[in-house]
Write a protein that holds these residues in place. Structure first.
Motif, PDB file in Angstrom:
ATOM      1  N   LYS A 214       0.788  -1.331  -0.148  1.00 49.93           N
ATOM      2  CA  LYS A 214      -0.204  -0.093   0.051  1.00 49.93           C
ATOM      3  C   LYS A 214       0.697   1.433   0.326  1.00 49.93           C
ATOM      4  N   VAL A 215       1.886   1.487   0.814  1.00 52.64           N
ATOM      5  CA  VAL A 215       2.399   2.498   0.748  1.00 52.64           C
ATOM      6  C   VAL A 215       3.703   2.329  -0.296  1.00 52.64           C
ATOM      7  N   MET A 216       4.623   1.554  -0.668  1.00 57.90           N
ATOM      8  CA  MET A 216       5.655   1.233  -1.094  1.00 57.90           C
ATOM      9  C   MET A 216       5.336   1.518  -3.298  1.00 57.90           C
ATOM     10  N   LEU A 217       3.533   0.445  -3.404  1.00 65.49           N
ATOM     11  CA  LEU A 217       3.441   0.097  -4.776  1.00 65.49           C
ATOM     12  C   LEU A 217       2.334   0.209  -4.882  1.00 65.49           C
ATOM     13  N   GLY A 218       1.706   1.123  -4.013  1.00 67.02           N
ATOM     14  CA  GLY A 218       0.252   1.492  -4.091  1.00 67.02           C
ATOM     15  C   GLY A 218      -0.463   1.586  -5.064  1.00 67.02           C
ATOM     16  N   GLU A 219       0.785   2.906  -5.426  1.00 73.08           N
ATOM     17  CA  GLU A 219       0.709   3.872  -6.904  1.00 73.08           C
ATOM     18  C   GLU A 219       1.014   3.385  -7.796  1.00 73.08           C
ATOM     19  N   THR A 220       1.127   2.619  -8.218  1.00 67.65           N
ATOM     20  CA  THR A 220       2.026   2.091  -9.342  1.00 67.65           C
ATOM     21  C   THR A 220       1.016   1.314  -9.795  1.00 67.65           C
ATOM     22  N   VAL A 221       1.609   0.624 -11.328  1.00 65.58           N
ATOM     23  CA  VAL A 221       0.641   0.660 -12.148  1.00 65.58           C
ATOM     24  C   VAL A 221       0.716  -0.918 -12.304  1.00 65.58           C
ATOM     25  N   ASP A 222       1.454  -2.001 -11.594  1.00 62.19           N
ATOM     26  CA  ASP A 222       1.375  -3.132 -11.293  1.00 62.19           C
ATOM     27  C   ASP A 222       1.743  -3.752 -10.472  1.00 62.19           C
ATOM     28  N   LYS A 223       2.249  -3.033  -9.457  1.00 58.01           N
ATOM     29  CA  LYS A 223       2.114  -3.778  -7.524  1.00 58.01           C
ATOM     30  C   LYS A 223       3.523  -3.828  -7.715  1.00 58.01           C
ATOM     31  N   GLU A 224       4.339  -3.795  -8.633  1.00 58.84           N
ATOM     32  CA  GLU A 224       6.082  -4.449  -9.228  1.00 58.84           C
ATOM     33  C   GLU A 224       6.857  -3.120  -9.160  1.00 58.84           C
ATOM     34  N   PHE A 225       8.222  -3.707  -7.210  1.00 68.16           N
ATOM     35  CA  PHE A 225       9.749  -2.808  -7.644  1.00 68.16           C
ATOM     36  C   PHE A 225      10.122  -2.859  -9.012  1.00 68.16           C
ATOM     37  N   THR A 226      10.706  -1.589  -9.098  1.00 72.23           N
ATOM     38  CA  THR A 226      11.663  -1.122  -9.777  1.00 72.23           C
ATOM     39  C   THR A 226      12.933  -1.529  -9.678  1.00 72.23           C
ATOM     40  N   THR A 227      13.520  -2.770 -10.425  1.00 75.47           N
ATOM     41  CA  THR A 227      14.888  -3.721 -10.632  1.00 75.47           C
ATOM     42  C   THR A 227      16.017  -2.222 -11.044  1.00 75.47           C
ATOM     43  N   ILE A 228      17.395  -3.089 -10.173  1.00 76.99           N
ATOM     44  CA  ILE A 228      18.856  -1.961 -10.366  1.00 76.99           C
ATOM     45  C   ILE A 228      18.799  -2.314 -11.803  1.00 76.99           C
ATOM     46  N   ALA A 229      18.629  -3.201 -12.567  1.00 72.17           N
ATOM     47  CA  ALA A 229      19.271  -3.473 -14.192  1.00 72.17           C
ATOM     48  C   ALA A 229      18.297  -1.986 -14.592  1.00 72.17           C
ATOM     49  N   ASP A 230      16.760  -1.990 -14.547  1.00 65.29           N
ATOM     50  CA  ASP A 230      15.916  -0.648 -14.815  1.00 65.29           C
ATOM     51  C   ASP A 230      16.147   0.215 -14.416  1.00 65.29           C
ATOM     52  N   VAL A 231      16.969   1.270 -13.623  1.00 67.69           N
ATOM     53  CA  VAL A 231      18.093   1.947 -13.689  1.00 67.69           C
ATOM     54  C   VAL A 231      19.828   2.004 -14.183  1.00 67.69           C
ATOM     55  N   ALA A 232      19.419   1.079 -14.028  1.00 73.80           N
ATOM     56  CA  ALA A 232      20.947   1.308 -14.825  1.00 73.80           C
ATOM     57  C   ALA A 232      20.960   1.075 -16.090  1.00 73.80           C
ATOM     58  N   GLU A 233      19.383   0.942 -16.650  1.00 71.93           N
ATOM     59  CA  GLU A 233      19.408   1.316 -17.922  1.00 71.93           C
ATOM     60  C   GLU A 233      19.331   2.818 -18.484  1.00 71.93           C
ATOM     61  N   VAL A 234      18.686   3.327 -17.538  1.00 73.20           N
ATOM     62  CA  VAL A 234      18.513   4.691 -18.074  1.00 73.20           C
ATOM     63  C   VAL A 234      19.714   5.209 -17.470  1.00 73.20           C
ATOM     64  N   ALA A 235      20.159   5.006 -16.685  1.00 78.57           N
ATOM     65  CA  ALA A 235      21.832   5.710 -16.535  1.00 78.57           C
ATOM     66  C   ALA A 235      22.761   5.740 -17.543  1.00 78.57           C
ATOM     67  N   HIS A 236      22.647   4.206 -18.317  1.00 81.13           N
ATOM     68  CA  HIS A 236      23.826   4.138 -19.609  1.00 81.13           C
ATOM     69  C   HIS A 236      23.245   5.101 -20.482  1.00 81.13           C
ATOM     70  N   LEU A 237      21.999   5.052 -20.688  1.00 77.48           N
ATOM     71  CA  LEU A 237      21.361   6.250 -21.469  1.00 77.48           C
ATOM     72  C   LEU A 237      21.484   8.074 -21.686  1.00 77.48           C
ATOM     73  N   PHE A 238      22.494   8.450 -20.332  1.00 78.00           N
ATOM     74  CA  PHE A 238      22.469   9.857 -19.506  1.00 78.00           C
ATOM     75  C   PHE A 238      23.610   9.713 -19.906  1.00 78.00           C
ATOM     76  N   ALA A 239      24.367   8.896 -19.949  1.00 73.21           N
ATOM     77  CA  ALA A 239      25.652   8.967 -19.885  1.00 73.21           C
ATOM     78  C   ALA A 239      26.268   8.856 -20.957  1.00 73.21           C
ATOM     79  N   ALA A 240      25.803   7.665 -22.097  1.00 70.54           N
ATOM     80  CA  ALA A 240      25.882   7.293 -23.662  1.00 70.54           C
ATOM     81  C   ALA A 240      25.496   8.742 -24.570  1.00 70.54           C
ATOM     82  N   PHE A 241      24.454   9.645 -24.158  1.00 67.10           N
ATOM     83  CA  PHE A 241      24.013  10.497 -24.778  1.00 67.10           C
ATOM     84  C   PHE A 241      24.689  11.759 -25.463  1.00 67.10           C
ATOM     85  N   PRO A 242      24.816  11.539 -27.060  1.00 69.80           N
ATOM     86  CA  PRO A 242      25.964  12.041 -27.843  1.00 69.80           C
ATOM     87  C   PRO A 242      25.696  13.920 -27.947  1.00 69.80           C
TER      88      PRO A 242
END
Length: 260
Positions: A214-242
């Motif tokens: 209810k507190v952590m995942l209550g407002e998500t669309v699928d009651k799923e935690f974000t993963t470390i891999a999800d965040v790492a992909e965004v970091a790669h996008l920001f880091a490598a964008f030309p």
């Protein structure tokens, strides 16, 4: 977009999200400094990632609230690899209290790690990026850079502040080819979040299951935690964008918890 041979400093990278980002960068051929309070763990992490390749990593001792230690750590990276291309300011902690019960010392500690850490590491890296005419600074924000939750006054304040710091760097750095952006994850099941579950259950007087659902995942669309891999992909996008086409921005990675 590739990080091949790019020199990257990631703070708080011996574990959790920082380590996940380091793994992603090394897998793309980057040279990564694992900057952490615990040099032994940072070095062990670096050795493991280097064995996997194709990039390489080194461990660097760094307390992000200590200007001398930050400057020394960045200087060590520059001496080893000749410059800095990417900074990921990821080191952070969480402390939860109701506002009227929040110890001032703990408030200052949290803000120092998040905000002073972001400032000091950026200040140390920017001259080297300016000298090269390019660079990417990435702050680890949060959905709490956009939203607020009970018990998290210091954390919410710090994460909001990183948005402002990134925008200033984006404007000042543009003439030198330096970008600055903020990743805003939802709840990622790291030791930092695991620690919050019993703390919030006790403070709010609810079962731990309700804290998660209810507190952590209550407002998500699928009651799923974000993963470390999800965040790492965004970091790669920001880091490598030309180019500066992507600067001064924040990207929310939260299973729809916050939408804008």
């Amino acid at each position: 977009m590739s990080l091949q041979d790019k020199v990257c400093i990631i703070t708080g990278a011996a574990s959790g999200i920082g380590r996940g980002i380091a793994e992603r960068f090394v897998a793309d051929g980057a040279k990564v400094a694992i900057a952490d309070l615990d040099l032994d763990v940072a070095t062990a992490t670096a050795e493991e990632l280097t064995r996997r390749g194709p990039g390489k990593a080194i461990g660097v001792k760094m307390n992000v609230t200590d200007e001398d230690q930050v400057n020394a750590g960045v200087a060590e990276v520059v001496k080893t690899w000749g410059g800095v291309d990417v900074l990921v300011s990821n080191a952070g902690i969480q402390i939860v209290h109701r506002l009227e019960d929040f110890p001032f010392a703990e408030w200052k500690k949290l803000l120092s790690i998040h905000l002073d850490g972001g400032f000091l590491t950026s200040k140390a890296c920017l001259p080297h990026m300016y000298a090269k005419g390019s660079g990417s600074i990435i702050f680890m924000g949060s959905v709490h850079s956009k939203e607020a939750s009970p018990l998290k006054s210091a954390y919410v304040t710090a994460k909001h502040g990183l948005l402002g710091l990134a925008r200033v760097i984006a404007k000042e750095g543009a003439a030198h080819g330096v970008r600055a952006n903020v990743i805003c994850p939802g709840f990622v099941k790291t030791p930092l979040v695991e620690k919050q579950i019993p703390e919030q259950a006790q403070t709010l007087g609810i079962p731990e299951k309700d804290v998660i659902e209810k507190v952590m995942l209550g407002e998500t669309v699928d009651k799923e935690f974000t993963t470390i891999a999800d965040v790492a992909e965004v970091a790669h996008l920001f880091a490598a964008f030309p180019s500066n086409a992507l600067t001064g921005q924040s990207l929310v990675v939260s299973h729809g918890w916050y939408m804008n």
